[in-house]
Design a protein around this motif. Structure first.
Motif, PDB file in Angstrom:
ATOM      1  N   ARG A  34       1.001  -1.049   0.066  1.00 48.76           N
ATOM      2  CA  ARG A  34      -0.094  -0.036   0.062  1.00 48.76           C
ATOM      3  C   ARG A  34       0.886   1.122  -0.073  1.00 48.76           C
ATOM      4  NH1 ARG A  34      -3.007  -0.471   4.655  1.00 48.76           N
ATOM      5  NH2 ARG A  34      -1.316   0.693   5.681  1.00 48.76           N
ATOM      6  N   HIS A  35       1.988   1.285   0.659  1.00 53.50           N
ATOM      7  CA  HIS A  35       2.731   2.509   0.814  1.00 53.50           C
ATOM      8  C   HIS A  35       3.686   2.713  -0.659  1.00 53.50           C
ATOM      9  CE1 HIS A  35       6.058  -0.308   1.497  1.00 53.50           C
ATOM     10  NE2 HIS A  35       7.141   0.593   1.109  1.00 53.50           N
ATOM     11  N   GLU A  38      -0.054   4.468  -2.378  1.00 52.22           N
ATOM     12  CA  GLU A  38      -0.822   5.129  -1.754  1.00 52.22           C
ATOM     13  C   GLU A  38      -1.065   6.887  -1.851  1.00 52.22           C
ATOM     14  OE1 GLU A  38      -0.941   4.838   2.409  1.00 52.22           O
ATOM     15  OE2 GLU A  38       1.344   5.071   2.900  1.00 52.22           O
ATOM     16  N   CYS A  63      -7.703   0.545  -7.680  1.00 50.32           N
ATOM     17  CA  CYS A  63      -6.820  -0.007  -6.683  1.00 50.32           C
ATOM     18  C   CYS A  63      -7.825  -0.128  -5.303  1.00 50.32           C
ATOM     19  CB  CYS A  63      -5.871   1.393  -6.244  1.00 50.32           C
ATOM     20  SG  CYS A  63      -4.808   0.856  -4.974  1.00 50.32           S
ATOM     21  N   THR A  64      -7.518  -1.388  -4.679  1.00 50.29           N
ATOM     22  CA  THR A  64      -8.223  -1.928  -3.268  1.00 50.29           C
ATOM     23  C   THR A  64      -7.083  -1.992  -2.429  1.00 50.29           C
ATOM     24  OG1 THR A  64      -9.529  -2.905  -4.832  1.00 50.29           O
ATOM     25  CG2 THR A  64      -9.683  -3.253  -2.564  1.00 50.29           C
ATOM     26  N   TYR A  65      -7.191  -1.233  -1.288  1.00 51.40           N
ATOM     27  CA  TYR A  65      -6.136  -1.344   0.020  1.00 51.40           C
ATOM     28  C   TYR A  65      -6.690  -2.380   0.837  1.00 51.40           C
ATOM     29  CZ  TYR A  65      -4.315   3.030  -1.301  1.00 51.40           C
ATOM     30  OH  TYR A  65      -3.715   4.451  -1.847  1.00 51.40           O
ATOM     31  N   HIS A  66      -5.760  -3.150   1.592  1.00 56.70           N
ATOM     32  CA  HIS A  66      -6.128  -4.005   2.705  1.00 56.70           C
ATOM     33  C   HIS A  66      -6.015  -2.821   3.716  1.00 56.70           C
ATOM     34  CE1 HIS A  66      -5.928  -6.894   5.912  1.00 56.70           C
ATOM     35  NE2 HIS A  66      -6.045  -7.882   4.802  1.00 56.70           N
ATOM     36  N   THR A  67      -7.006  -3.309   4.774  1.00 58.09           N
ATOM     37  CA  THR A  67      -7.473  -2.459   5.745  1.00 58.09           C
ATOM     38  C   THR A  67      -6.256  -2.487   7.009  1.00 58.09           C
ATOM     39  OG1 THR A  67      -8.822  -3.833   6.948  1.00 58.09           O
ATOM     40  CG2 THR A  67      -9.976  -2.191   5.333  1.00 58.09           C
ATOM     41  N   ASP A  70      -0.093  -3.769   5.000  1.00 55.52           N
ATOM     42  CA  ASP A  70       0.553  -2.837   3.931  1.00 55.52           C
ATOM     43  C   ASP A  70       0.483  -3.288   2.588  1.00 55.52           C
ATOM     44  OD1 ASP A  70       1.946  -1.079   2.392  1.00 55.52           O
ATOM     45  OD2 ASP A  70       3.971  -1.339   3.573  1.00 55.52           O
ATOM     46  N   ALA A  72      -1.959  -3.743  -1.332  1.00 56.20           N
ATOM     47  CA  ALA A  72      -2.704  -2.986  -2.266  1.00 56.20           C
ATOM     48  C   ALA A  72      -3.093  -4.026  -3.450  1.00 56.20           C
ATOM     49  CB  ALA A  72      -2.284  -1.708  -2.796  1.00 56.20           C
TER      50      ALA A  72
END
Length: 170
Positions: A34-35, A38, A63-67, A70, A72
């Motif tokens: 994710r980093h 983002e 783009c889908t992030y994991h909550t 880290d 995506a």
């Protein structure tokens, strides 16, 4: 397993800035940290990110992030002209002392896939992360780590002194 057929570069759409590495989990779908992406996500439905693979560029359509991790998932707006190789996922967390191979890119505009070998130094159970024995460069964030041709996790280049591995079991 041909790693060139599964690992991609991730770059900024407008700046052409190299952001990090990622790998195919399905045709047209790439997992990364994710980093890595983002700051380049204007909105989840229209990110300013490009996937660069084998001389082709594809805009990321979603783009889908994991909550809590880290991680995506990037979906290309258009499929690549050839099918990627999908690495099989391991169903175990690598034990301390295990040799892990990492395939990814350094911070470079040259499409030059690098292969590193690291060892699992420990396990941060509170965060569900493996700790590698030597750091890797930031461009390797999002790279697959594999043992015997199976993905055991994804590399997170935390800083110049530490590198973590999010295990596939997490």
């Amino acid at each position: 397993m041909n790693r060139r057929l599964c690992v991609v570069q991730i770059v900024g759409r407008y700046s052409d800035e190299f952001l990090g590495s990622g790998f195919f989990v399905a045709p047209g779908r790439v997992l990364t940290c994710r980093h890595v992406v983002e700051e380049h996500v204007g909105s989840v439905d229209s990110p300013d990110i490009v996937l660069r693979w084998l001389g082709e560029d594809r805009l990321v359509g979603e783009c889908t992030y994991h909550t809590s991790r880290d991680a995506a998932l990037l979906t290309a707006a258009k499929r690549f002209s050839i099918e990627p190789e999908i690495i099989e996922w391991a169903r175990f967390t690598p034990a301390e002392g295990r040799r892990v191979e990492i395939s990814g890119f350094n911070k470079s505009k040259v499409y030059d896939l690098e292969h590193l070998v690291r060892f699992i130094r420990g396990y941060a159970s509170r965060f569900d992360l493996c700790v590698l024995d030597q750091p890797v460069l930031p461009g390797f964030s999002g790279s697959p780590a594999h043992i015997d041709g199976r993905v055991v996790g994804m590399v997170v280049a935390a800083d110049e002194d530490r590198t973590f591995l999010i295990p596939s079991t997490a």
